[in-house]
Design a protein around this motif. Structure first.
Motif, short mmCIF file in Angstrom:
data_model
loop_
_atom_site.label_atom_id
_atom_site.label_comp_id
_atom_site.label_asym_id
_atom_site.label_seq_id
_atom_site.Cartn_x
_atom_site.Cartn_y
_atom_site.Cartn_z
N GLN A 321 1.27 52.45 33.79
CA GLN A 321 2.14 53.01 32.75
C GLN A 321 1.63 54.37 32.28
O GLN A 321 2.41 55.31 32.12
CB GLN A 321 2.22 52.06 31.56
N HIS A 322 0.32 54.46 32.08
CA HIS A 322 -0.26 55.73 31.63
C HIS A 322 -0.05 56.83 32.68
O HIS A 322 0.21 57.99 32.33
CB HIS A 322 -1.75 55.57 31.36
N MET A 323 -0.16 56.47 33.95
CA MET A 323 0.03 57.45 35.02
C MET A 323 1.47 57.94 35.06
O MET A 323 1.72 59.14 35.27
CB MET A 323 -0.36 56.82 36.36
N LEU A 324 2.43 57.03 34.83
CA LEU A 324 3.84 57.45 34.80
C LEU A 324 4.11 58.35 33.60
O LEU A 324 4.85 59.33 33.70
CB LEU A 324 4.75 56.23 34.75
N ARG A 325 3.49 58.01 32.46
CA ARG A 325 3.68 58.85 31.27
C ARG A 325 3.12 60.25 31.50
O ARG A 325 3.66 61.24 31.00
CB ARG A 325 2.99 58.22 30.07
N ALA A 326 2.02 60.33 32.23
CA ALA A 326 1.42 61.64 32.49
C ALA A 326 2.38 62.53 33.28
O ALA A 326 2.39 63.76 33.11
CB ALA A 326 0.11 61.46 33.26
N LEU A 327 3.22 61.92 34.12
CA LEU A 327 4.19 62.69 34.89
C LEU A 327 5.21 63.38 33.97
O LEU A 327 5.71 64.46 34.28
CB LEU A 327 4.92 61.79 35.89
N LEU A 328 5.51 62.72 32.85
CA LEU A 328 6.49 63.29 31.92
C LEU A 328 5.97 64.56 31.25
O LEU A 328 6.76 65.33 30.71
CB LEU A 328 6.85 62.25 30.86
N GLN A 329 4.66 64.76 31.29
CA GLN A 329 4.06 65.92 30.64
C GLN A 329 3.90 67.11 31.59
O GLN A 329 3.49 68.19 31.16
CB GLN A 329 2.68 65.55 30.07
N LEU A 330 4.19 66.92 32.87
CA LEU A 330 4.02 68.00 33.83
C LEU A 330 5.02 69.12 33.58
O LEU A 330 6.16 68.88 33.19
CB LEU A 330 4.18 67.46 35.26
N ASP A 331 4.60 70.33 33.84
CA ASP A 331 5.44 71.51 33.63
C ASP A 331 6.52 71.56 34.72
O ASP A 331 6.20 71.67 35.91
CB ASP A 331 4.58 72.78 33.70
#
Length: 522
Positions: A321-331
């Motif tokens: 879940q944390h890894m998927l959330r990190a994708l949402l922060q990518l530019d």
């Protein structure tokens, strides 16, 4: 937004004329039963689900976010980027004019400019003209407006007292947010100079912290956050991760509606964070308000249940879940939607081997919508359509029990918009939708019943006098006129799609579309 109101109104029925609240049933401010809260708002009569509870036509203070100073009216918060406004007001020109003196704030009409000048802009215009807009952020602008309203006599003693009695958590902010507090100190010094006032530093600090803790985000009907609002009465609504109410804005007007039946004597609750998110994520977000939520939903999920009644083993790990959330922060400027989707698919496969990622498990819904927005910017309509299909017919029903949730209806509005665009491109044999040619007749068949569903959902969720309901009526009229022009009777079609046979046929079409959508990534 956790608040405490003391003084004349505590324990009494709300006086609409005093607080500017228009309520459907009598409301009462009383001590809350919620452990972490102070006071709350109770209803004195039963309210059914999807009904308006109250509205505040003139909220205390509203400000645009810093990024929307140039494209949003300072008074009515009309946003020039609103496709809904353009559709529902086709004869009106959507443009803003800058204040001729400061050149900072903008207005959609002379009426809005006059109203804002009288309420707040007369006191701030010269200040804005002397400083770059980015120097005076939205928190400082809101604080100056509150101060001006007090000094100019626009706020009564009762209103000022109610404002200052909202919880500020100032002492906690000083300790926990060390990067924020120096900015507060500088802002107080600047406000004293700009406003030429000797108001005590302590009062200015309180106003800033009260705004930070108690303000509500103002979003357009499309879901774009345009600014913030501080309304002391509405700020009394306490938090629950399973709320009985929800709010939205029509310009600066705040509306609060029930999401389920509320019994007489029950307290109104809203969610301060995304209630569909995981327990850990919600608690982390709520720490910004300096309390730990102990609602029934959190008690269950805190014991390890992802969703009420969920006993499914081998759920994906929190790490996934944390890894998927990190994708949402990518530019998005440096990461293409194709690369983002490929990474998401890999994480889903590894985090949930041999199975699909559960549609009700965060952050799947956020990821799907984010990807749909990115693909839309690239005009990749098959991808956009597939993602909205899965969002509206798989993900949303799995996380929102009610079809009339504000978020579900907002999402369905976006889906309808995409579906109509896709159908038009198919009719024109556009090469961008070649992958959808096999579904041309199916997409054509579902448009009318989907628009009828959206119309009913919008009226139930937002109310008949809302912008969303007006958009639905406009789409209904267009389709009814189109069908009449083709020699069809819309009433017969409505009757058919409402019949058991019509419902089964529509379900069959939707399953066919979903089956196609499964071939497109996450």
């Amino acid at each position: 937004m956790e608040t405490l109101l003391e003084g004349k109104h505590a324990g009494q029925t709300v006086d609409d004329s005093v607080l500017g609240v228009e309520s459907r049933v009598p409301l009462r401010i009383s001590t809350s039963d919620i452990i972490t809260a102070g006071s709350g708002i109770l209803v004195e009569g039963q309210i059914q689900g999807n009904e308006e509870i109250f509205r505040v036509t003139q909220t205390l203070v509203t400000v645009q976010s810093d990024s929307h100073m140039n494209d949003t009216c300072d008074s009515c918060l009309l946003w020039v980027g609103s496709a809904l406004y353009r559709e529902t007001n086709p004869t009106k020109q959507l443009s803003l004019s800058a204040c001729s003196a400061c050149k900072v704030v903008r207005y959609c009409s002379k009426a809005c400019q006059k109203k804002a000048w009288k309420r707040h802009h007369k006191a701030e215009c010269k200040i804005f003209g002397l400083h770059q807009p980015e120097v005076i952020g939205h928190i400082v602008r809101a604080t100056m407006r509150l101060l001006h309203m007090r000094l100019s006599g626009q706020l009564t003693e009762n209103q000022w007292s109610a404002l200052l009695n909202l919880k500020s958590h100032k002492d906690k902010l000083k300790i926990t947010d060390t990067s924020f507090w120096p900015d507060v100190d500088r802002a107080c010094q600047d406000i004293k100079i700009w406003a030429n006032t000797n108001v005590e530093q302590d009062v200015l600090e309180d106003l800033i912290c009260i705004f930070v803790i108690n303000s509500m985000s103002i979003a357009s009907p499309e879901g774009t956050v345009l600014g913030s609002c501080l309304e002391p009465f509405a700020a009394l609504m306490n938090h629950s991760c399973d709320p009985n109410s929800a709010f939205f804005f029509e310009g600066p007007e705040l509306r609060v509606r029930s999401t389920k039946t509320i019994a007489a004597g029950e307290e109104l609750t809203i969610s301060y964070t995304d209630p569909t998110e995981s327990f850990d994520f919600r608690q982390k977000q709520l720490s910004n308000y300096y309390f730990i939520c102990k609602c029934k939903k959190c008690e269950k999920e805190g014991l390890g249940e992802w969703r009420t009644g969920d006993t499914e083993p081998n759920r994906p790990t929190k790490e996934s879940q944390h890894m998927l959330r990190a994708l949402l922060q990518l530019d998005p400027e440096t990461t293409s939607p194709e690369a983002l989707e490929a990474s998401a698919s890999r994480i889903c496969r590894e985090g949930c081997p041999g199975k699909r990622w559960p549609r009700d498990l965060p952050p799947m819904h956020s990821l799907q919508i984010h990807l749909a927005q990115l693909y839309r910017e690239r005009l990749n309509w098959p991808k956009v359509y597939s993602l909205w299909l899965k969002t509206c017919f798989e993900t949303d029903p799995s996380i929102w029990e009610s079809q009339y949730s504000l978020r579900r209806v907002e999402h369905f509005m976006h889906y309808i918009n995409v579906e109509v665009n896709v159908a038009n491109l198919l009719f024109e044999a556009d090469s961008s939708v070649q992958e959808l040619q096999q579904l041309k007749s199916t997409i054509s068949a579902v448009q009318y019943p989907h628009i009828k569903r959206f119309a009913e959902d919008a009226r139930r969720a937002y109310g008949r006098d809302s912008t969303m309901a007006e958009l639905a009526r406009l789409w209904e009229r267009r389709w009814d006129d189109l069908l009449r022009g083709q020699g069809s009777d819309p009433r017969l079609l409505v009757s058919y799609w409402a019949s058991n046979e019509g419902k089964l046929e529509l379900k069959k079409y939707e399953l066919k579309l979903l089956e196609w959508a499964e071939n497109f990534g996450v």
